[in-house]
Scaffold this active site. Structure first.
Site, PDB file in Angstrom:
ATOM      1  N   ASN A  37       0.834  -1.200   0.000  1.00  0.00           N
ATOM      2  CA  ASN A  37       0.000   0.000   0.000  1.00  0.00           C
ATOM      3  C   ASN A  37       0.870   1.252   0.000  1.00  0.00           C
ATOM      4  OD1 ASN A  37      -2.643   1.514   0.632  1.00  0.00           O
ATOM      5  ND2 ASN A  37      -1.300   2.187   2.303  1.00  0.00           N
ATOM      6  N   GLU A  38       0.600   2.169  -0.902  1.00  0.00           N
ATOM      7  CA  GLU A  38       1.242   3.494  -0.934  1.00  0.00           C
ATOM      8  C   GLU A  38       2.729   3.422  -0.576  1.00  0.00           C
ATOM      9  OE1 GLU A  38      -1.061   6.359   1.336  1.00  0.00           O
ATOM     10  OE2 GLU A  38      -2.684   6.293  -0.118  1.00  0.00           O
ATOM     11  N   GLU A  54      -8.700   3.811  -3.359  1.00  0.00           N
ATOM     12  CA  GLU A  54      -9.020   4.731  -2.250  1.00  0.00           C
ATOM     13  C   GLU A  54      -9.464   6.049  -2.849  1.00  0.00           C
ATOM     14  OE1 GLU A  54      -6.342   5.199   1.086  1.00  0.00           O
ATOM     15  OE2 GLU A  54      -5.624   3.140   0.854  1.00  0.00           O
TER      16      GLU A  54
HETATM   17  O1  AHR Z   1      -7.712   5.530   4.051  1.00  0.00           O
HETATM   18  C1  AHR Z   1      -6.885   6.161   4.976  1.00  0.00           C
HETATM   19  C2  AHR Z   1      -5.418   6.128   4.594  1.00  0.00           C
HETATM   20  O2  AHR Z   1      -5.211   6.950   3.477  1.00  0.00           O
HETATM   21  C3  AHR Z   1      -4.877   4.792   4.175  1.00  0.00           C
HETATM   22  O3  AHR Z   1      -4.432   4.057   5.257  1.00  0.00           O
HETATM   23  C4  AHR Z   1      -3.751   5.140   3.258  1.00  0.00           C
HETATM   24  O4  AHR Z   1      -3.565   4.189   2.269  1.00  0.00           O
HETATM   25  C5  AHR Z   1      -4.112   6.491   2.715  1.00  0.00           C
HETATM   26  O5  AHR Z   1      -3.065   7.393   2.834  1.00  0.00           O
END
Ligand code: AHR
Length: 482
Positions: free
Chosen positions: A171-172, A291
């Site tokens: 993730n990210e 997201e």
């Molecule tokens: O959704 C909240 C946060 O936002 C998540 O953990 C992250 O992936 C994003 O920065």
């Protein structure tokens, strides 16, 4: 103002992938503990899941729910969260500065999905996690061999494999806030090696590579190019994330936020197409917008609660009517780009930047953004047609010539037509003519308008292949033709 929308079969975009109607639940704030899971709650089922929450999730008709993070993922040891609960360790969650008791883990989440009739979208930790941890998780979840993790799953109560098809590789990972973030080269390499192992165990899975965390990252675009250089052949999707804000209370600019979303889709989509040529790819790589939402009230209006508790009450965003319109326009943009966007998860689902809120021990209720999501998911399945909109425009801080009407059109699988329209005009009604010549002989038409927490439904006049109606200033509307 006068406006028209023309719907023509010449403008078919693509069949809509049902997975664009998905969401996200992270071990963050009160999403899990006192969100979906609260064993002492009066509505809790035998697994400790709140039934009042499930009753609010079901009408959203979600395709998939992404889990367990988010930033949480990058420090998550999935093996902590399986087996007898009394033996599971509590850990420090360094993403959100809270305590993770591990009372909900992979099995609990997958059972929750089974109960809801929703497909899971799981993620493997590529922050502190290793390719071996990821491979072990695939074996645990999907394995059929007489080997350790597949058998452990059976001993933990789920004899049959869960057959989870969709997996995120981290993730990210470009974010400096990420636990063990990586450069594009480092991430591309580990994503490739991890993907190989995961697919050797289950060749039927589909994989999502991390794209940039947001458009303000210095490496936005370059990140995707480098990552795809390493793992184009292994993955099926690249992720996009974006949250929109209205810090200056500048509604006209805020209401145009989906222009940024569409720019992202076009830009990263073109990088995927270019990578296919360069890598001589044997398949397409599409986009997973996993997201997206509005997110700013909490950070500007609240002081964060104390650290190191279970279910730290952070980012409990309170939404207003303008946010609802922005969420509606973001959903419209995803529908309009159904040829490239195959998965999208509004983030998140419960308590944290979410359409559903719970009180510990008390009620569960929905917020204003719930409605456009629910209607899109229920009436937006079928084929996306790009509408030809003719409406007055306005200039705002970031963009020129923004159309006052934002629309997406779906020719539904049952032959009916759904036209989603947001009137961005703060002052004027839109006197709308909708022309659907060549689509079908529709006789019945109704217009659903969200007003705060209510939906008002009215019949509309159809004459030949046209419908006329009036859309209120600052309104989200769904025109249904059948
Ligand atoms: O959704 C909240 C946060 O936002 C998540 O953990 C992250 O992936 C994003 O920065």
């Amino acid at each position: 103002m006068k406006a028209s929308i023309r719907v023509s079969k010449d403008n078919i975009v693509s069949k809509i992938d049902d997975r664009i109607y998905s969401s996200f639940v992270e071990h963050m704030g009160r999403a899990i503990y006192t969100g979906i899971y609260e064993p002492d709650h009066p509505t809790a089922d035998e697994f400790g899941f709140r039934k009042d929450v499930m009753d609010l999730v079901r009408p959203l008709n979600l395709s998939h729910i992404r889990y367990p993070g988010g930033n949480f993922l990058s420090g998550y040891r999935w093996k902590d969260g399986i087996g007898p609960k009394e033996e599971r360790p509590a850990r420090l969650d360094l993403a959100w500065f809270q305590i993770e008791p591990n009372l909900v883990g992979t099995d609990e989440f997958l059972r929750w999905c089974e109960r809801l009739g929703v497909e899971p979208m799981l993620a493997v930790n590529l922050g502190t996690g290793t390719p071996q941890d990821a491979a072990d998780l695939v074996e645990y979840v999907n394995g059929t061999t007489p080997t350790y993790y597949a058998q452990l799953r059976a001993r933990n109560g789920h004899k049959e494999p869960y057959n989870v098809k969709l997996w995120c590789l981290g993730n990210e990972m470009d974010g400096p806030w990420q636990i063990c973030g990586k450069t594009a080269e480092e991430y591309g390499r580990i994503a490739h090696e991890t993907a190989k192992m995961m697919k050797w165990i289950d060749p039927d899975i589909e994989l999502v590579a991390c794209g940039s965390s947001n458009t303000s990252m210095k490496t936005y675009g370059e990140w995707e190019k480098t990552v795809l250089k390493h793992c184009y052949q292994d993955v099926n999707y690249v992720s996009l994330h974006s949250y929109y804000r209205n810090d200056d209370h500048d509604n006209p600019t805020f209401l145009a936020s989906n222009i940024d979303m569409e720019n992202m889709i076009q830009y990263i989509g073109s990088i995927c197409k270019q990578a296919k040529l360069e890598q001589k790819g044997d398949h397409d790589v599409y986009l997973s917008f996993d997201e997206w939402n509005v997110w700013y009230h909490y950070s500007t209006e609240q002081t964060p609660p104390e650290k190191w508790v279970v279910g730290r009450a952070i980012d409990q965003e309170d939404y207003d009517d303008v946010d609802t319109l922005v969420v509606g326009t973001l959903m419209n943009a995803l529908i309009r780009n159904a040829d490239m966007v195959k998965i999208s998860c509004f983030a998140q689902l419960i308590n944290v930047i979410a359409p559903i809120t719970t009180e510990p021990g008390g009620r569960a209720y929905v917020r204003t953004i719930y409605k456009p999501l629910m209607y899109a998911s229920n009436f937006g399945r079928g084929t996306s047609i790009k509408p030809i909109v003719d409406a007055p425009t306005y200039d705002c801080k970031l963009y020129k010539d923004v159309s006052f009407l934002d629309s997406a059109v779906v020719l539904c699988d049952d032959g009916s037509l759904s036209v989603f329209v947001v009137n961005r005009n703060e002052n004027e009604d839109a006197e709308l003519t909708l022309d659907f010549t060549g689509i079908s002989e529709y006789k019945n038409a109704e217009v659903m308008t969200i007003r705060g927490m209510d939906t008002v439904t009215e019949k509309a006049d159809v004459s030949g292949n046209c419908l006329s109606t009036k859309l209120l200033p600052l309104s989200w509307n769904l025109i249904r033709l059948s």
